[in-house]
Design a protein around this motif. Structure first.
Motif, short mmCIF file in Angstrom:
data_model
loop_
_atom_site.label_atom_id
_atom_site.label_comp_id
_atom_site.label_asym_id
_atom_site.label_seq_id
_atom_site.Cartn_x
_atom_site.Cartn_y
_atom_site.Cartn_z
N ALA A 41 8.00 24.61 -41.95
CA ALA A 41 6.54 24.43 -41.63
C ALA A 41 6.10 23.57 -42.67
CB ALA A 41 5.88 25.83 -41.79
N ARG A 42 5.10 22.84 -42.17
CA ARG A 42 4.40 21.79 -43.17
C ARG A 42 3.37 22.45 -43.87
NH1 ARG A 42 3.25 16.89 -39.31
NH2 ARG A 42 2.95 18.59 -37.81
N LEU A 43 2.73 23.56 -43.31
CA LEU A 43 1.41 24.19 -43.90
C LEU A 43 1.84 25.83 -43.91
CD1 LEU A 43 -1.26 23.97 -45.25
CD2 LEU A 43 -2.18 23.87 -42.93
N ALA A 44 1.39 26.65 -44.73
CA ALA A 44 1.55 28.02 -44.48
C ALA A 44 0.30 28.40 -44.10
CB ALA A 44 2.10 28.69 -45.70
N SER A 45 0.09 29.37 -43.18
CA SER A 45 -1.24 29.86 -42.60
C SER A 45 -1.10 31.38 -42.66
CB SER A 45 -1.66 29.20 -41.46
OG SER A 45 -0.64 29.32 -40.41
N ASN A 46 -1.52 31.92 -43.59
CA ASN A 46 -1.40 33.54 -43.65
C ASN A 46 -2.30 33.79 -44.88
OD1 ASN A 46 -0.27 36.44 -44.46
ND2 ASN A 46 0.16 36.02 -42.41
N TRP A 47 -3.35 34.98 -44.59
CA TRP A 47 -4.05 35.20 -45.70
C TRP A 47 -3.39 35.68 -47.05
CZ3 TRP A 47 -4.61 40.30 -47.49
CH2 TRP A 47 -4.18 41.27 -46.34
N ARG A 48 -1.98 36.39 -46.76
CA ARG A 48 -1.53 36.90 -47.74
C ARG A 48 -0.57 35.88 -48.63
NH1 ARG A 48 2.25 40.69 -45.75
NH2 ARG A 48 2.60 41.58 -47.66
N SER A 49 -0.49 34.79 -48.17
CA SER A 49 0.39 33.75 -48.70
C SER A 49 0.01 33.34 -50.01
CB SER A 49 0.29 32.46 -48.01
OG SER A 49 1.30 31.49 -48.23
N ARG A 50 0.81 33.28 -51.12
CA ARG A 50 0.39 32.77 -52.25
C ARG A 50 1.09 31.32 -52.53
NH1 ARG A 50 -2.60 35.94 -51.42
NH2 ARG A 50 -3.02 37.85 -52.48
N ARG A 51 2.37 30.93 -51.90
CA ARG A 51 2.78 29.64 -52.09
C ARG A 51 3.80 29.45 -50.94
NH1 ARG A 51 3.73 33.44 -55.16
NH2 ARG A 51 5.87 34.48 -55.42
N PRO A 52 3.85 28.11 -50.88
CA PRO A 52 5.12 27.44 -49.61
C PRO A 52 6.28 28.23 -50.00
CG PRO A 52 3.64 25.73 -50.40
CD PRO A 52 3.35 26.87 -51.57
N LEU A 53 7.08 28.29 -48.85
CA LEU A 53 8.48 28.81 -48.80
C LEU A 53 9.16 27.63 -49.52
CD1 LEU A 53 10.63 30.80 -48.06
CD2 LEU A 53 10.89 29.42 -45.70
N GLU A 54 9.05 26.58 -49.21
CA GLU A 54 9.96 25.51 -50.01
C GLU A 54 9.84 25.65 -51.38
OE1 GLU A 54 11.09 20.91 -49.43
OE2 GLU A 54 9.01 21.63 -48.53
N GLU A 55 8.62 25.78 -52.07
CA GLU A 55 8.23 25.75 -53.25
C GLU A 55 9.11 26.91 -54.00
OE1 GLU A 55 4.39 27.15 -55.73
OE2 GLU A 55 4.21 25.54 -54.60
#
Length: 399
Positions: A95-109
């Motif tokens: 995914a190029r952009l994470a879209s979830n209200w619980r997300s704190r950082r991208p998976l790749e990071e």
């Protein structure tokens, strides 16, 4: 194995090299460098954060069959342990952009921050079909400056240790005991031997009134019974059960004393070994959250979560005599007939190959924790709470 470098940038060359010589080229994903492990595929479409942090995936390069991974990013609540354990990560379209209200950082990071070398842009369908046909095998992910000639990378892969014969639980286990308090009134004391335990397991036990004493994989009989347990639990974990004699010795003492026992995944395989049954390596294993398992006693089918590359060899059509009484196979996988559950008929002990504690779901098998509580409730007495060092409780709070 080279140290991982910085996070991959668009166009960073990467290649996955399999032990049999087949290669898959793509672009670097997460950390840049080289990583070795056993190539396996996981069929879950959700719950990738739980997969990454499951200690059972230690020393494995995980191929995600879902084509799009990373949509919901990474949060600080769903991890199943203190870190990511996979050796490498293979995805088709991150995914190029994470879209979830619980997300704190991208998976790749998150992957790059923990030094996980990955590859993207791979035809994961073709790769999965290859692993299904040829079986899981040693592999390497190479990206950036680590990409070399095919023959050189192949020699590196073939020099890596195999999973068969590997004793890995001591590498992922907690280094000291800790306590997870019971939710509500304390009904039982459970000693859980950490062979690669996931955080949801003591949570499930605590919800049923158990004060859970989690002990390292090196725990012996004296360590376990100093807590005066009403029940003993063996967790999931990585590696070959045939190489783990210490936990088998402990489990035989538990069976001899007649203490209620429950084992999951590796714990189930070690129950088989303790009973004198053999274990073996599966061709490509079961990994994912959509595996159908049938209870042979009721005929009921449950969809379950799996993560195992080994299994117990036991006859499905009859009760087997053992040194600890009779044992029967209770569950089988409907995909291939692999043994998925054992129950002792003359001792209060049972185990399942799959994961009833799966936080990401499905939750069809969560009732097995109720069954363990009922087994402990049938014991003559529930013993008083033992005295334990206060630092154990403090250690649990710090996790």
């Amino acid at each position: 194995m080279s140290a991982p470098g910085p996070i991959a940038t668009p166009g960073t060359p990467a290649v996955l090299v399999l032990e049999d010589g087949r290669t898959f080229r793509g672009q670097g994903y997460a950390a840049v460098g080289a990583s070795l492990g056993e190539a396996v595929f996981a069929t879950g479409t959700t719950g990738y954060q739980e997969t990454l942090t499951d200690p059972s995936y230690h020393r494995q390069i995980v191929v995600m069959t879902a084509p799009h991974v990373g949509n919901t990013g990474v949060n600080d609540e769903d991890g199943e342990s203190r870190r990511i354990w996979v050796a490498g990560y293979v995805v088709r379209d991150p995914a190029r952009l994470a879209s979830n209200w619980r997300s704190r950082r991208p998976l790749e990071e998150e992957l790059a921050g923990q030094g996980v070398v990955g590859i993207r842009g791979v035809d994961t369908r073709a790769l999965t079909r290859h692993l299904r046909g040829q079986g899981t095998m040693r592999a390497g992910v190479f990206s950036g400056d680590a990409v070399a000639g095919t023959e050189a990378m192949l020699r590196t892969v073939r020099a890596a240790p195999r999973m068969a014969g590997a004793e890995l639980c001591h590498q992922v286990s907690a280094d000291r005991p800790y306590i997870v308090p019971a939710v509500g009134p304390r009904r039982f004391t459970v000693v859980a031997v950490d062979l690669g335990i996931k955080s949801m397991t003591p949570t499930q036990l605590a919800r049923r009134g158990a004060e859970v004493h989690v002990l390292p994989s090196t725990a012996g009989v004296r360590d376990v019974y100093a807590r005066e347990p009403d029940g003993v639990f063996f967790s999931n974990g990585p590696g070959d059960p045939a190489a783990m004699d210490g936990p088998v010795t402990l489990l035989r003492a538990v069976l001899t004393r007649g203490t209620p026992f429950f084992g999951i995944c590796l714990g189930h395989e070690l129950l088989g070994r303790a009973l004198g049954l053999a274990t073996y390596k599966l061709r490509y294993g079961h990994r994912g959250i959509n595996q159908p398992v049938q209870d042979l006693r009721t005929g009921k089918v449950e969809v379950t979560a799996h993560n195992h590359g080994f299994a117990v060899d036991a006859p499905v059509d009859r009760v087997s005599p053992t040194a600890y009484g009779r044992v029967e196979v209770t569950h089988v996988c409907l995909n291939d007939g692999v043994v998925e559950g054992l129950r002792c008929l003359d001792r209060p002990a049972f185990g399942v190959q799959y994961h009833p504690e799966a936080a990401a779901g499905p939750h069809d098998a969560a009732h097995l924790f109720d069954g363990f509580a009922e087994l402990m409730g049938e014991a003559p007495t529930v013993r008083p709470r033992p005295t334990v060092p206060s630092w154990e409780t403090d250690h649990a709070k710090a996790l």
